[in-house]
Design a protein around this motif. Structure first.
Motif, PDB file in Angstrom:
ATOM      1  N   ASN A  89       0.833  -1.196   0.000  1.00 25.46           N
ATOM      2  CA  ASN A  89       0.000   0.000   0.000  1.00 25.46           C
ATOM      3  C   ASN A  89       0.877   1.260   0.000  1.00 25.46           C
ATOM      4  OD1 ASN A  89      -1.703   2.190   0.818  1.00 25.46           O
ATOM      5  ND2 ASN A  89      -3.131   0.759   1.749  1.00 25.46           N
ATOM      6  N   ILE A  90       1.888   1.291   0.881  1.00 23.10           N
ATOM      7  CA  ILE A  90       2.801   2.437   0.951  1.00 23.10           C
ATOM      8  C   ILE A  90       3.536   2.614  -0.370  1.00 23.10           C
ATOM      9  CG2 ILE A  90       4.885   3.325   2.074  1.00 23.10           C
ATOM     10  CD1 ILE A  90       4.013   1.767   4.594  1.00 23.10           C
ATOM     11  N   LEU A  91       4.080   1.516  -0.897  1.00 24.30           N
ATOM     12  CA  LEU A  91       4.854   1.586  -2.137  1.00 24.30           C
ATOM     13  C   LEU A  91       4.003   2.080  -3.291  1.00 24.30           C
ATOM     14  CD1 LEU A  91       7.421   1.079  -3.754  1.00 24.30           C
ATOM     15  CD2 LEU A  91       6.735  -1.319  -3.979  1.00 24.30           C
ATOM     16  N   ASN A  92       2.783   1.577  -3.402  1.00 20.84           N
ATOM     17  CA  ASN A  92       1.910   2.006  -4.497  1.00 20.84           C
ATOM     18  C   ASN A  92       1.597   3.499  -4.410  1.00 20.84           C
ATOM     19  OD1 ASN A  92       1.879  -0.540  -5.539  1.00 20.84           O
ATOM     20  ND2 ASN A  92      -0.245  -0.992  -5.069  1.00 20.84           N
ATOM     21  N   GLN A  93       1.327   3.975  -3.191  1.00 17.94           N
ATOM     22  CA  GLN A  93       1.063   5.406  -3.038  1.00 17.94           C
ATOM     23  C   GLN A  93       2.278   6.233  -3.463  1.00 17.94           C
ATOM     24  OE1 GLN A  93      -0.958   6.856   0.574  1.00 17.94           O
ATOM     25  NE2 GLN A  93      -1.202   4.704   1.164  1.00 17.94           N
ATOM     26  N   ALA A  94       3.484   5.783  -3.055  1.00 12.54           N
ATOM     27  CA  ALA A  94       4.703   6.515  -3.392  1.00 12.54           C
ATOM     28  C   ALA A  94       4.958   6.499  -4.895  1.00 12.54           C
ATOM     29  CB  ALA A  94       5.895   5.921  -2.639  1.00 12.54           C
ATOM     30  N   GLU A 119       1.711  -5.315  -7.689  1.00 13.40           N
ATOM     31  CA  GLU A 119       1.590  -5.182  -6.242  1.00 13.40           C
ATOM     32  C   GLU A 119       0.141  -5.233  -5.779  1.00 13.40           C
ATOM     33  OE1 GLU A 119       4.172  -5.786  -4.976  1.00 13.40           O
ATOM     34  OE2 GLU A 119       5.834  -4.418  -5.299  1.00 13.40           O
ATOM     35  N   THR A 120      -0.763  -4.666  -6.550  1.00 14.70           N
ATOM     36  CA  THR A 120      -2.170  -4.746  -6.149  1.00 14.70           C
ATOM     37  C   THR A 120      -2.654  -6.191  -6.200  1.00 14.70           C
ATOM     38  OG1 THR A 120      -2.857  -4.189  -8.424  1.00 14.70           O
ATOM     39  CG2 THR A 120      -2.735  -2.392  -6.843  1.00 14.70           C
ATOM     40  N   ARG A 121      -2.177  -6.950  -7.186  1.00 13.24           N
ATOM     41  CA  ARG A 121      -2.544  -8.379  -7.237  1.00 13.24           C
ATOM     42  C   ARG A 121      -1.924  -9.139  -6.066  1.00 13.24           C
ATOM     43  NH1 ARG A 121      -1.770  -7.290 -12.686  1.00 13.24           N
ATOM     44  NH2 ARG A 121       0.337  -8.147 -12.678  1.00 13.24           N
ATOM     45  N   HIS A 122      -0.719  -8.736  -5.674  1.00 14.69           N
ATOM     46  CA  HIS A 122      -0.101  -9.378  -4.512  1.00 14.69           C
ATOM     47  C   HIS A 122      -0.901  -9.102  -3.251  1.00 14.69           C
ATOM     48  CE1 HIS A 122       4.115  -9.357  -6.611  1.00 14.69           C
ATOM     49  NE2 HIS A 122       3.255 -10.176  -7.167  1.00 14.69           N
ATOM     50  N   MET A 123      -1.435  -7.896  -3.134  1.00 16.04           N
ATOM     51  CA  MET A 123      -2.255  -7.572  -1.961  1.00 16.04           C
ATOM     52  C   MET A 123      -3.499  -8.450  -1.911  1.00 16.04           C
ATOM     53  SD  MET A 123      -1.840  -3.421  -2.170  1.00 16.04           S
ATOM     54  CE  MET A 123      -2.873  -2.988  -0.767  1.00 16.04           C
ATOM     55  N   VAL A 124      -4.103  -8.665  -3.071  1.00 16.04           N
ATOM     56  CA  VAL A 124      -5.259  -9.574  -3.134  1.00 16.04           C
ATOM     57  C   VAL A 124      -4.828 -10.989  -2.765  1.00 16.04           C
ATOM     58  CG1 VAL A 124      -6.981 -10.620  -4.662  1.00 16.04           C
ATOM     59  CG2 VAL A 124      -6.473  -8.175  -4.856  1.00 16.04           C
ATOM     60  N   MET A 125      -3.682 -11.420  -3.305  1.00 16.88           N
ATOM     61  CA  MET A 125      -3.171 -12.764  -3.028  1.00 16.88           C
ATOM     62  C   MET A 125      -2.919 -12.959  -1.538  1.00 16.88           C
ATOM     63  SD  MET A 125       0.168 -14.652  -4.749  1.00 16.88           S
ATOM     64  CE  MET A 125       1.372 -13.439  -4.191  1.00 16.88           C
ATOM     65  N   ASN A 149       0.442   6.339   6.545  1.00 16.66           N
ATOM     66  CA  ASN A 149      -0.111   7.281   5.565  1.00 16.66           C
ATOM     67  C   ASN A 149       0.812   8.459   5.277  1.00 16.66           C
ATOM     68  OD1 ASN A 149      -2.553   6.018   4.871  1.00 16.66           O
ATOM     69  ND2 ASN A 149      -3.569   6.772   6.714  1.00 16.66           N
ATOM     70  N   THR A 150       1.762   8.731   6.160  1.00 20.06           N
ATOM     71  CA  THR A 150       2.691   9.835   5.910  1.00 20.06           C
ATOM     72  C   THR A 150       3.950   9.384   5.168  1.00 20.06           C
ATOM     73  OG1 THR A 150       3.822   9.549   8.047  1.00 20.06           O
ATOM     74  CG2 THR A 150       1.929  11.040   7.988  1.00 20.06           C
ATOM     75  N   LEU A 151       4.291   8.102   5.230  1.00 18.71           N
ATOM     76  CA  LEU A 151       5.527   7.619   4.620  1.00 18.71           C
ATOM     77  C   LEU A 151       5.611   7.864   3.112  1.00 18.71           C
ATOM     78  CD1 LEU A 151       6.163   4.294   6.575  1.00 18.71           C
ATOM     79  CD2 LEU A 151       7.402   6.453   6.776  1.00 18.71           C
ATOM     80  N   PRO A 152       4.515   7.664   2.344  1.00 17.89           N
ATOM     81  CA  PRO A 152       4.633   7.922   0.901  1.00 17.89           C
ATOM     82  C   PRO A 152       5.041   9.356   0.558  1.00 17.89           C
ATOM     83  CG  PRO A 152       2.643   6.666   1.363  1.00 17.89           C
ATOM     84  CD  PRO A 152       3.200   7.102   2.682  1.00 17.89           C
TER      85      PRO A 152
END
Length: 301
Positions: A89-94, A119-125, A149-152
Motif C-alpha cells: 500500500n505504501i509503495l503504491n502510493q509513493a 503489487e495490487t494483485r499481490h495484496m489480493v493474493m 499514511n505519511t511515509l509515501p
C-alpha cells in the motif's frame, strides 16, 4: 561516505525499464486463478518452514507440540502477509505520487505502472491467503496507520528505491530459501513462487533506480539516505517478534519475544535474509555508519 560514487555505465533507465516490461509480458501471474484456493490444507504441514519460525531452537520451541509449532507458523505467516499488504500500500502510493512528475510516455513510467499492477494483485493474493488459512489479519493500530499514511510523502528519489528494497528484498531472500521446503503447505509454496518471480523484476527496477541516482546525489542527501535506512532494522525486529502471533498461539508473548530476539538461530536467519541487500547498499555507498550500527543492533548484521 565522503568518497565519490562512479556513475553507472550499463543500460539507460529507459532501456532497463523496457527490458523489464518485456519480461512482465513473458512471465506474470493472476493469483486469483493461478492458485488453487479450494485445495485442502494438510493438517501436518507448516505454513512457514520450522527453521524460519521465530522461536525455532529456543527452550519454548522444545516444549511445544508439533500442533502448537504448526499453529505458530500459521500465525507468523499471517503476520508477515499482513505486513506485506500494508507495505505494498505504501509503495503504491509513493509510486503514484512519483509518476505525477514523470513523462507518461516514458518506459520507466510504464514499468512503474506495471509494478503497481503486480503489487495490487499481490495484496489480493495475501488477503486471500490469510482468509484461506482461517486467520485474522494483523492490523496496524491507529498511530501506526497514521505513520503509514505519511511515509509515501517522504519516499522520493533514492529514498523511494532504498525503501522499496528494504521492504521487498529481505522477504524475497527468505522466500527463496524456504519455498521448496517439503514441510511447507503447497498453497504457501505456490504463493511464494509467484511472489518471488514477480518481485525479482521489482527488485531489479529499484536497484537500478538507486544505483543511477546515487552518483548524482548531493553529499548531504547521500549521507542522509545511507543512514536513515537503518530504521528498517527496527521495523523488521518488531515485525519478526510481533507479540500478536505469540498471544494467538497461547504463549507468554513477552517471554516469547525476548527469546526470539536473543536466539542465535534467529540471528543467523536474519543475517542470511539481509545479506544480499547489505552487499548492494555497501556496493553503491548507501550503508552509512549509523545505519550499519542499527542493522547490527537489530541482529541483521
Amino acid at each position: 561516505m565522503t568518497s565519490s560514487v562512479k556513475p553507472s555505465t550499463g543500460p539507460t533507465r529507459e532501456e532497463f525499464s523496457d527490458r523489464l516490461l518485456k519480461g512482465s509480458v513473458r512471465k506474470s501471474y493472476e493469483p486469483v486463478v493461478d492458485i488453487d484456493w479450494d485445495a485442502p490444507l494438510d493438517p501436518d504441514k507448516f505454513f512457514l518452514p520450522p527453521k524460519i519460525v521465530s522461536l525455532y531452537g529456543t527452550s519454548i520451541w522444545q516444549e511445544m507440540s508439533r500442533e502448537q509449532r504448526i499453529e505458530l507458523s500459521r500465525q507468523e505467516l499471517v503476520n508477515t502477509l499482513s505486513a506485506g499488504i500494508w507495505f505494498e500500500n505504501i509503495l503504491n502510493q509513493a509510486l503514484l505520487r512519483t509518476m505525477m512528475h514523470q513523462d507518461p510516455t516514458a518506459k520507466e513510467t510504464h514499468y512503474a505502472l506495471t509494478e503497481l499492477g503486480d503489487e495490487t494483485r499481490h495484496m489480493v493474493m495475501f488477503g486471500k491467503a490469510i482468509e484461506r488459512v482461517g486467520a485474522k489479519p494483523v492490523r496496524p493500530r491507529l498511530y501506526q496507520r497514521m505513520i503509514i499514511n505519511t511515509l509515501p510523502l517522504m519516499f522520493r528519489g533514492s529514498a523511494l528505491w532504498v525503501a522499496a528494497l528494504i521492504g521487498e528484498e529481505i522477504f524475497d531472500s527468505l522466500q527463496r530459501q524456504m519455498m521448496d521446503d517439503p514441510e511447507l503447505q503447497p498453497m504457501v509454496q505456490r504463493l511464494m513462487r509467484i511472489h518471488v518471480t514477480e518481485e525479482a523484476r521489482h527488485i531489479q527496477f529499484a536497484r537500478d533506480g538507486a544505483r543511477k541516482r546515487v552518483a548524482e546525489m548531493p553529499r548531504f542527501n547521500r549521507f542522509f539516505v545511507a543512514n536513515i535506512n537503518g530504521l528498517g532494522g527496527l521495523f523488521f525486529r518488531f515485525l519478526f517478534s510481533n507479540p500478536v502471533p505469540y498471544r494467538r498461539t497461547g504463549l507468554d508473548a513477552k517471554a516469547a519475544r525476548r527469546l526470539a530476539r536473543t536466539s542465535p538461530h534467529r540471528h543467523e536467519v536474519q543475517v542470511a535474509g539481509f545479506a544480499p541487500l547489505a552487499a548492494f547498499l555497501t556496493e553503491v555507498g548507501l550503508m552509512g555508519p549509523i545505519a550499519r550500527r542499527l542493522w547490527k543492533r537489530t541482529r541483521f548484521l
